[in-house]
Write a protein that holds these residues in place. Structure first.
Motif, PDB file in Angstrom:
ATOM      1  N   ILE A  78       7.053 -21.879   8.147  1.00  0.00           N
ATOM      2  CA  ILE A  78       8.323 -21.213   7.818  1.00  0.00           C
ATOM      3  C   ILE A  78       9.136 -20.885   9.078  1.00  0.00           C
ATOM      4  O   ILE A  78      10.084 -20.128   9.026  1.00  0.00           O
ATOM      5  CB  ILE A  78       8.088 -19.921   6.994  1.00  0.00           C
ATOM      6  N   VAL A  79       8.746 -21.498  10.184  1.00  0.00           N
ATOM      7  CA  VAL A  79       9.445 -21.198  11.450  1.00  0.00           C
ATOM      8  C   VAL A  79      10.857 -21.778  11.463  1.00  0.00           C
ATOM      9  O   VAL A  79      11.773 -21.179  12.003  1.00  0.00           O
ATOM     10  CB  VAL A  79       8.625 -21.702  12.652  1.00  0.00           C
ATOM     11  N   VAL A 118       8.891 -10.835   9.166  1.00  0.00           N
ATOM     12  CA  VAL A 118      10.104 -10.044   9.364  1.00  0.00           C
ATOM     13  C   VAL A 118      10.377  -9.355   8.030  1.00  0.00           C
ATOM     14  O   VAL A 118      10.305 -10.001   6.977  1.00  0.00           O
ATOM     15  CB  VAL A 118      11.306 -10.938   9.758  1.00  0.00           C
ATOM     16  N   ILE A 119      10.641  -8.048   8.071  1.00  0.00           N
ATOM     17  CA  ILE A 119      10.928  -7.292   6.847  1.00  0.00           C
ATOM     18  C   ILE A 119      12.432  -7.228   6.646  1.00  0.00           C
ATOM     19  O   ILE A 119      13.168  -6.867   7.566  1.00  0.00           O
ATOM     20  CB  ILE A 119      10.394  -5.847   6.957  1.00  0.00           C
ATOM     21  N   THR A 120      12.899  -7.552   5.471  1.00  0.00           N
ATOM     22  CA  THR A 120      14.314  -7.354   5.127  1.00  0.00           C
ATOM     23  C   THR A 120      14.363  -6.432   3.913  1.00  0.00           C
ATOM     24  O   THR A 120      13.573  -6.585   2.986  1.00  0.00           O
ATOM     25  CB  THR A 120      15.026  -8.681   4.794  1.00  0.00           C
ATOM     26  N   LYS A 170      16.820  -4.930   8.595  1.00  0.00           N
ATOM     27  CA  LYS A 170      15.659  -5.804   8.800  1.00  0.00           C
ATOM     28  C   LYS A 170      14.946  -5.393  10.079  1.00  0.00           C
ATOM     29  O   LYS A 170      15.497  -4.653  10.890  1.00  0.00           O
ATOM     30  CB  LYS A 170      16.090  -7.265   8.870  1.00  0.00           C
ATOM     31  N   THR A 171      13.731  -5.876  10.253  1.00  0.00           N
ATOM     32  CA  THR A 171      13.051  -5.666  11.530  1.00  0.00           C
ATOM     33  C   THR A 171      13.611  -6.673  12.526  1.00  0.00           C
ATOM     34  O   THR A 171      13.981  -7.789  12.149  1.00  0.00           O
ATOM     35  CB  THR A 171      11.523  -5.869  11.402  1.00  0.00           C
ATOM     36  N   ASP A 172      13.681  -6.272  13.800  1.00  0.00           N
ATOM     37  CA  ASP A 172      14.217  -7.194  14.798  1.00  0.00           C
ATOM     38  C   ASP A 172      13.147  -8.142  15.340  1.00  0.00           C
ATOM     39  O   ASP A 172      13.419  -8.958  16.212  1.00  0.00           O
ATOM     40  CB  ASP A 172      14.944  -6.442  15.925  1.00  0.00           C
ATOM     41  N   MET A 173      11.931  -8.008  14.838  1.00  0.00           N
ATOM     42  CA  MET A 173      10.858  -8.973  15.126  1.00  0.00           C
ATOM     43  C   MET A 173       9.824  -8.850  14.010  1.00  0.00           C
ATOM     44  O   MET A 173       9.869  -7.904  13.224  1.00  0.00           O
ATOM     45  CB  MET A 173      10.234  -8.715  16.505  1.00  0.00           C
ATOM     46  N   SER A 174       8.939  -9.836  13.924  1.00  0.00           N
ATOM     47  CA  SER A 174       7.962  -9.785  12.845  1.00  0.00           C
ATOM     48  C   SER A 174       6.915  -8.710  13.132  1.00  0.00           C
ATOM     49  O   SER A 174       6.610  -8.410  14.289  1.00  0.00           O
ATOM     50  CB  SER A 174       7.317 -11.157  12.640  1.00  0.00           C
ATOM     51  N   ILE A 175       6.382  -8.136  12.055  1.00  0.00           N
ATOM     52  CA  ILE A 175       5.345  -7.099  12.171  1.00  0.00           C
ATOM     53  C   ILE A 175       4.139  -7.544  11.348  1.00  0.00           C
ATOM     54  O   ILE A 175       4.261  -8.400  10.469  1.00  0.00           O
ATOM     55  CB  ILE A 175       5.853  -5.716  11.691  1.00  0.00           C
ATOM     56  N   LEU A 179       1.260  -4.270   7.123  1.00  0.00           N
ATOM     57  CA  LEU A 179       2.080  -3.056   7.202  1.00  0.00           C
ATOM     58  C   LEU A 179       3.331  -3.135   6.323  1.00  0.00           C
ATOM     59  O   LEU A 179       4.115  -2.177   6.271  1.00  0.00           O
ATOM     60  CB  LEU A 179       2.499  -2.791   8.655  1.00  0.00           C
ATOM     61  N   ASN A 180       3.536  -4.261   5.649  1.00  0.00           N
ATOM     62  CA  ASN A 180       4.753  -4.451   4.845  1.00  0.00           C
ATOM     63  C   ASN A 180       4.981  -3.319   3.846  1.00  0.00           C
ATOM     64  O   ASN A 180       6.076  -2.771   3.753  1.00  0.00           O
ATOM     65  CB  ASN A 180       4.702  -5.777   4.069  1.00  0.00           C
ATOM     66  N   PHE A 181       3.939  -2.974   3.107  1.00  0.00           N
ATOM     67  CA  PHE A 181       4.088  -1.980   2.044  1.00  0.00           C
ATOM     68  C   PHE A 181       4.443  -0.614   2.631  1.00  0.00           C
ATOM     69  O   PHE A 181       5.352   0.067   2.152  1.00  0.00           O
ATOM     70  CB  PHE A 181       2.811  -1.912   1.201  1.00  0.00           C
ATOM     71  N   GLU A 182       3.732  -0.240   3.686  1.00  0.00           N
ATOM     72  CA  GLU A 182       3.980   1.054   4.332  1.00  0.00           C
ATOM     73  C   GLU A 182       5.399   1.099   4.900  1.00  0.00           C
ATOM     74  O   GLU A 182       6.092   2.114   4.820  1.00  0.00           O
ATOM     75  CB  GLU A 182       2.963   1.247   5.460  1.00  0.00           C
ATOM     76  N   CYS A 183       5.840  -0.021   5.458  1.00  0.00           N
ATOM     77  CA  CYS A 183       7.196  -0.114   6.016  1.00  0.00           C
ATOM     78  C   CYS A 183       8.231   0.063   4.900  1.00  0.00           C
ATOM     79  O   CYS A 183       9.191   0.821   5.047  1.00  0.00           O
ATOM     80  CB  CYS A 183       7.347  -1.481   6.684  1.00  0.00           C
TER      81      CYS A 183
END
Ligand code: SF4
Length: 114
Positions: A8-9, A47-49, A65-70, A74-78
Motif C-alpha cells: 500500500i506504499v 497513518v490514522i485519518t 490525520k497523523t503526520d506519520m504512521s503509528i 494503537l489505532n483504537f486508543e488513538c
C-alpha cells in the motif's frame, strides 16, 4: 510459510509474497515493497485519518490525520482520544492538534483550514 499481501506504499498495489521464515519478498516492483512487507509482518503501522469536534467552524468536524504512521495496535486508543478532543476555529491546515500522540512521535495535524 508464504504470506500474501498487497503493498500500500504507492498506487501500483503490487501483490507481494513474503516467506515468513526467511523474510524473502517477491512480487515487488521497487525496493519499497520488501521494506513494507517486512514491517507489515513484524510491526505493522498505519497513518490514522479521522475527525475531531470543532467549535466556530463552517462544519462541526475538522478532518485530521497523523503526520506519520503509528503502530497499528494503537489505532483504537488513538481514535478514542480523538473522539474526546474539541478545538476552536480558526485552525490552519497542518496545525498540530495533538503533539506526540500516545508517545509515538507522531502528531495529529489538521487536514484543512477551518
Ligand atoms: S512495491 Fe513499489 S511499486 Fe509496488 S506498490 Fe509497493 S511501492 Fe509501489
Amino acid at each position: 510459510m508464504i504470506k500474501e499481501m498487497v503493498c500500500i506504499v504507492c498506487p501500483m498495489g503490487c501483490h507481494l509474497k513474503i516467506d515468513t521464515e526467511s523474510l524473502n519478498v517477491t512480487g515487488n516492483t521497487c525496493p519499497r515493497g520488501p521494506v513494507y512487507a517486512k514491517e507489515e509482518l513484524t510491526a505493522p503501522k498505519r497513518v490514522i485519518t479521522s475527525t475531531v469536534r470543532i467549535v466556530g467552524g463552517v462544519h462541526n468536524r475538522l478532518p485530521v490525520k497523523t503526520d506519520m504512521s503509528i503502530p497499528k495496535e494503537l489505532n483504537f486508543e488513538c481514535m478514542k482520544l480523538l473522539n474526546n478532543i474539541e478545538v476552536k476555529s480558526p485552525i490552519k491546515h497542518g496545525e498540530i492538534i495533538i503533539e506526540n500522540i500516545l508517545g509515538t512521535g507522531a502528531n495529529i495535524v489538521a487536514c484543512r483550514d477551518m
